[in-house]
Design a protein around this motif. Structure first.
Motif, PDB file in Angstrom:
ATOM      1  N   TRP A  90      -3.538   4.628   1.087  1.00  0.00           N
ATOM      2  CA  TRP A  90      -2.175   4.220   0.713  1.00  0.00           C
ATOM      3  C   TRP A  90      -1.520   3.469   1.875  1.00  0.00           C
ATOM      4  O   TRP A  90      -0.987   2.380   1.705  1.00  0.00           O
ATOM      5  N   ILE A  91      -1.598   4.063   3.064  1.00  0.00           N
ATOM      6  CA  ILE A  91      -0.995   3.445   4.251  1.00  0.00           C
ATOM      7  C   ILE A  91      -1.768   2.190   4.653  1.00  0.00           C
ATOM      8  O   ILE A  91      -1.167   1.166   5.006  1.00  0.00           O
ATOM      9  N   SER A  92      -3.106   2.252   4.569  1.00  0.00           N
ATOM     10  CA  SER A  92      -3.928   1.084   4.924  1.00  0.00           C
ATOM     11  C   SER A  92      -3.604  -0.121   4.050  1.00  0.00           C
ATOM     12  O   SER A  92      -3.691  -1.265   4.501  1.00  0.00           O
ATOM     13  N   LEU A  93      -3.230   0.130   2.813  1.00  0.00           N
ATOM     14  CA  LEU A  93      -2.869  -0.951   1.898  1.00  0.00           C
ATOM     15  C   LEU A  93      -1.431  -1.430   2.092  1.00  0.00           C
ATOM     16  O   LEU A  93      -0.988  -2.362   1.437  1.00  0.00           O
ATOM     17  N   GLY A  94      -0.704  -0.794   2.998  1.00  0.00           N
ATOM     18  CA  GLY A  94       0.668  -1.194   3.276  1.00  0.00           C
ATOM     19  C   GLY A  94       1.661  -0.772   2.206  1.00  0.00           C
ATOM     20  O   GLY A  94       2.740  -1.359   2.097  1.00  0.00           O
ATOM     21  N   THR A  97       5.929   4.567   1.906  1.00  0.00           N
ATOM     22  CA  THR A  97       5.922   6.026   2.037  1.00  0.00           C
ATOM     23  C   THR A  97       7.380   6.487   2.131  1.00  0.00           C
ATOM     24  O   THR A  97       8.281   5.660   2.323  1.00  0.00           O
TER      25      THR A  97
END
Length: 102
Positions: A90-94, A97
């Motif tokens: 999720w974070i890697s895809l930007g 959050t």
């Protein structure tokens, strides 16, 4: 994309990470049911409604543990979805959050 569609439909997204980790940031709209509390909090899950479960990502064992507990308690498999990418992907895809309110 499937996670976003799930949320747009108002369906539950469950963060199985410990509460203190969840509190540091999660997927917007996710509820926290730590994997160690799955059996005690199973009544919070609607067996007629699919829920997506996630943790930190493929290297994390929290969601697989929670799913094992749900299946052993005869929670319907049709109500269980697993977002394997978890917070890592999720974070890697930007993707956004949020820090949940206490």
């Amino acid at each position: 994309l499937e996670v976003m569609e799930h949320l747009e439909l108002g369906l539950p997204l469950i963060d199985t990470r410990p509460a203190e980790v969840h509190a540091s940031g999660t997927i917007p709209g996710a509820r926290n049911i730590p994997h160690a509390e799955t059996l005690q909090r199973i009544s919070e899950l609607d067996p007629k409604q699919p829920a997506i479960f996630f943790c930190n990502g493929p290297q994390c064992g929290a969601t697989p543990d929670a799913i094992d507990v749900l299946l052993a308690a005869e929670h319907p498999p049709t109500a269980i979805r697993y977002y394997r990418g978890g917070m890592h992907d999720w974070i890697s895809l930007g993707l956004p959050t949020e820090t949940p309110c206490p």
